[in-house]
Write an enzyme that holds these catalytic residues in place. Structure first.
Site, PDB file in Angstrom:
ATOM      1  N   ASP A  79     -29.465 -28.492  23.356  1.00 31.24           N
ATOM      2  CA  ASP A  79     -28.205 -28.164  22.704  1.00 31.24           C
ATOM      3  C   ASP A  79     -28.436 -27.036  21.712  1.00 31.24           C
ATOM      4  O   ASP A  79     -29.565 -26.770  21.284  1.00 31.24           O
ATOM      5  CB  ASP A  79     -27.619 -29.391  22.009  1.00 31.24           C
ATOM      6  CG  ASP A  79     -28.529 -29.972  20.935  1.00 31.24           C
ATOM      7  OD1 ASP A  79     -29.760 -30.010  21.155  1.00 31.24           O
ATOM      8  OD2 ASP A  79     -28.018 -30.397  19.886  1.00 31.24           O
ATOM      9  N   GLU A 145     -29.621 -32.904  19.411  1.00 31.58           N
ATOM     10  CA  GLU A 145     -30.605 -32.719  18.345  1.00 31.58           C
ATOM     11  C   GLU A 145     -30.028 -31.951  17.166  1.00 31.58           C
ATOM     12  O   GLU A 145     -30.317 -32.263  16.007  1.00 31.58           O
ATOM     13  CB  GLU A 145     -31.850 -32.006  18.881  1.00 31.58           C
ATOM     14  CG  GLU A 145     -33.030 -31.965  17.901  1.00 31.58           C
ATOM     15  CD  GLU A 145     -33.027 -30.791  16.933  1.00 31.58           C
ATOM     16  OE1 GLU A 145     -33.856 -30.776  16.020  1.00 31.58           O
ATOM     17  OE2 GLU A 145     -32.192 -29.862  17.089  1.00 31.58           O
TER      18      GLU A 145
END
Length: 436
Positions: A79, A145
Site C-alpha cells: 500500500d 501498513e
C-alpha cells in the site's frame, strides 16, 4: 554458492523487474484500496511459477517457493500513501517515468520496489536451486501498513497461523542492512471544561486554556534535559544508564520523541467558552519504553495532575476495514525492536551482502556519497511491519530493501534500478547463508 552467477542472474532480470514495478504503481494503491496492486503481484507470482499463491481474507498476497517446513519470509507492504498536492509533482505519480537509472512514481521506494526484488529473488532461488532442503521461501505483499503498521502481520501470525523462522523487511534501506527501529504509539489527551457565554468567560471553565498548560508540559518532555534539578525530565533520559538498563540499544536507535499532531475542541458557538479540548500525540519510543510507561509519563505531568479527573490520557485504536471488508481491531501501539548485531540472521544477511558486493553500501552514482558515509549495518528512522513481526511476536526480523527512506511519502518519489537488482541478488543468496 557462486555469488557471481547470482549477480548475473539478478542483472538478467533487471528489465523484467523494472516493468513489474511500473505495472504495480500504475494503479493507485492507498491503504484499504490495494486490490489492483495485489492482483498484479499475484498474477506475476503465478507467471513466474511460484509453487503456491494465496490471497488471505485480509487481502495479503502470499507466494511460496519450495515445500519445506522451515519458512524464510520476505515482507513488502504494497500500500502507499496518497499523492498530496498534485502541484508538487513534476510528473504523473501513477504513470511515472523511467530513464537509464531511475524509476519514478508513487510507491516505487515506499515500498513496492521491495516486492519486486523479493519476487524475482525467489525466482532466482528456484532457477539456481538455492532453497535449502527442508525450507520454503515465503514472499508476502502486505496491506494497510501505511494506516496501521504491523496489523497485516498480526493477522498472518494469529489468523493465517503462519510463523516464519525469520522475516526480511524489504522497506527501503539506502543500500544498507537495518536491524531495528524506534517504536511508536498514538496517544490522545482529552480535557473537560464548562461552557458559558463568551461575554462573561469567568462563569465557565475553558478547556482550551487547560490544554494550553498541558501542551507546555508535553513540549518540555520533548525538549528538556534530564538533570537532577529538571522537574520534567526530557525523553533524552532513556539514553542514560541511570534511567534505562537498555541504554546501549537506545543509543543505537536514538532517543524517543513526542509531538502534538492534531488538536480538537467543542464549543456551543464562536461566542462561547470551549467545553472540551483534545489532542493527538505522535510518540516515538526507543528501547526500554513501553506503551504503559509512555501513558504514565503523560499522566504524571504537573498540569495533567493539576486538572485531575478532568483529564483522560488514552491510546487510540484502529478498526478500519481492509479492501476485502475484513475488520481486525488493534491498539495503535507499535513496539520498538532491534535484532542483536551478533544474531544468526544478522550475520547471514551480512555474509550474503558482503559475498556479493563487499563491505560498503553500493548504489547509483548520485547516491554513493550519502550511502557510504553511513555504516553498512544501521537502523531505520521510520516504522515498519517489524513492530509486529519482532516487536509483538518475537520473530527475528531484519531489513534490506531497494530505495531510500527520504523518498517515502515525498512528491516526485523515485527509486533506482540498480537497487532492485542488488536486493534480488542478496535475497537469493540469503537462505543458503543462513542454513549452511
Amino acid at each position: 554458492m557462486d555469488f557471481n552467477k547470482i549477480k548475473e542472474a539478478a542483472q538478467n532480470y533487471s528489465t523484467d523487474m523494472n516493468k513489474f514495478l511500473r505495472d504495480i504503481v500504475r494503479n493507485p494503491g492507498e491503504s484499504c484500496d490495494e486490490r489492483k496492486h495485489i492482483e498484479t503481484i499475484a498474477a506475476k507470482m503465478r507467471e513466474l511459477n511460484f509453487d503456491q499463491v494465496d490471497i488471505d481474507p485480509m487481502g495479503n498476497v502470499i507466494g511460496y517457493m519450495g515445500t519445506g517446513d522451515k519458512i524464510i519470509s520476505f515482507d513488502a507492504h504494497i500500500d502507499t500513501v496518497g499523492i498530496g498536492n498534485i502541484d508538487n509533482w513534476k510528473f504523473d505519480p501513477y504513470e511515472g517515468y523511467e530513464n537509464e537509472t531511475e524509476i519514478g512514481g508513487r510507491g516505487v521506494s515506499d515500498q513496492c520496489g521491495g516486492i519486486v526484488s523479493a519476487v524475482y529473488g525467489a525466482r532466482i532461488m528456484k532457477d539456481m536451486d538455492l532453497i535449502p532442503e527442508g525450507c520454503k521461501v515465503m514472499v508476502v505483499g502486505t496491506v494497510q501498513e501505511e494506516d496501521c503498521d504491523g496489523l497485516c502481520w498480526q493477522y498472518i501470525i494469529n489468523e493465517d497461523k503462519i510463523r516464519p523462522e525469520f522475516v526480511v523487511s524489504t522497506e527501503p534501506t539506502d543500500g544498507g542492512i537495518y536491524r531495528g527501529q524506534r517504536g511508536r504509539m498514538e496517544i490522545r489527551v482529552d480535557v473537560k471544561g464548562v461552557s458559558c457565554h463568551g461575554s462573561a468567560p469567568e462563569r465557565g471553565d475553558n478547556a482550551i486554556y487547560k490544554m494550553a498548560d498541558i501542551l507546555q508540559d508535553i513540549r518540555s518532555l520533548n525538549e528538556n534535559d534530564a538533570e537532577d534539578a529538571t522537574e520534567i525530565k526530557g525523553l533524552v533520559k532513556m539514553l542514560d544508564p541511570k534511567y534505562n538498563k537498555d541504554y546501549e540499544e537506545a543509543r543505537f536507535l536514538g532517543r524517543g520523541t513526542v509531538t502534538v499532531s492534531q488538536i480538537f475542541y467543542t464549543s456551543p458557538s464562536r461566542c462561547a467558552v470551549a467545553d472540551s479540548c483534545a489532542i493527538s500525540l505522535d510518540r516515538r519510543m526507543t528501547f526500554g519504553e513501553t506503551w504503559e510507561s509512555c501513558l504514565d509519563e503523560i499522566r504524571a505531568l504537573p498540569n495533567v495532575k493539576k486538572y485531575g479527573d478532568d483529564v483522560v490520557v488514552s491510546m487510540y485504536n484502529y478498526d478500519r476495514p481492509s479492501y476485502t471488508g475484513c475488520v481486525y481491531p488493534i491498539e495503535c501501539y507499535f513496539p520498538t525492536w532491534a535484532i542483536p548485531k551478533d544474531h544468526a540472521v544478522t550475520k547471514a544477511l551480512e555474509e550474503a551482502y558482503t559475498g556479493l558486493y563487499g563491505d560498503k553500501r553500493i548504489g547509483a552514482a548520485d547516491t554513493l556519497e550519502m550511502r557510504q558515509a553511513r555504516p553498512l549495518t544501521d537502523k531505520w528512522t521510520f516504522s515498519t511491519n517489524g513492530v509486529s513481526i519482532m516487536g509483538r511476536n518475537g520473530i527475528p526480523c531484519i531489513g534490506f530493501g531497494p530505495g531510500a527512506e527520504a523518498q517515502a511519502h515525498a512528491p516526485n518519489e523515485i527509486t533506482w534500478k540498480q537497487d532492485l537488482v542488488t536486493c534480488a541478488a542478496v535475497y537469493a543468496a540469503l537462505p543458503g547463508c543462513y542454513c549452511k
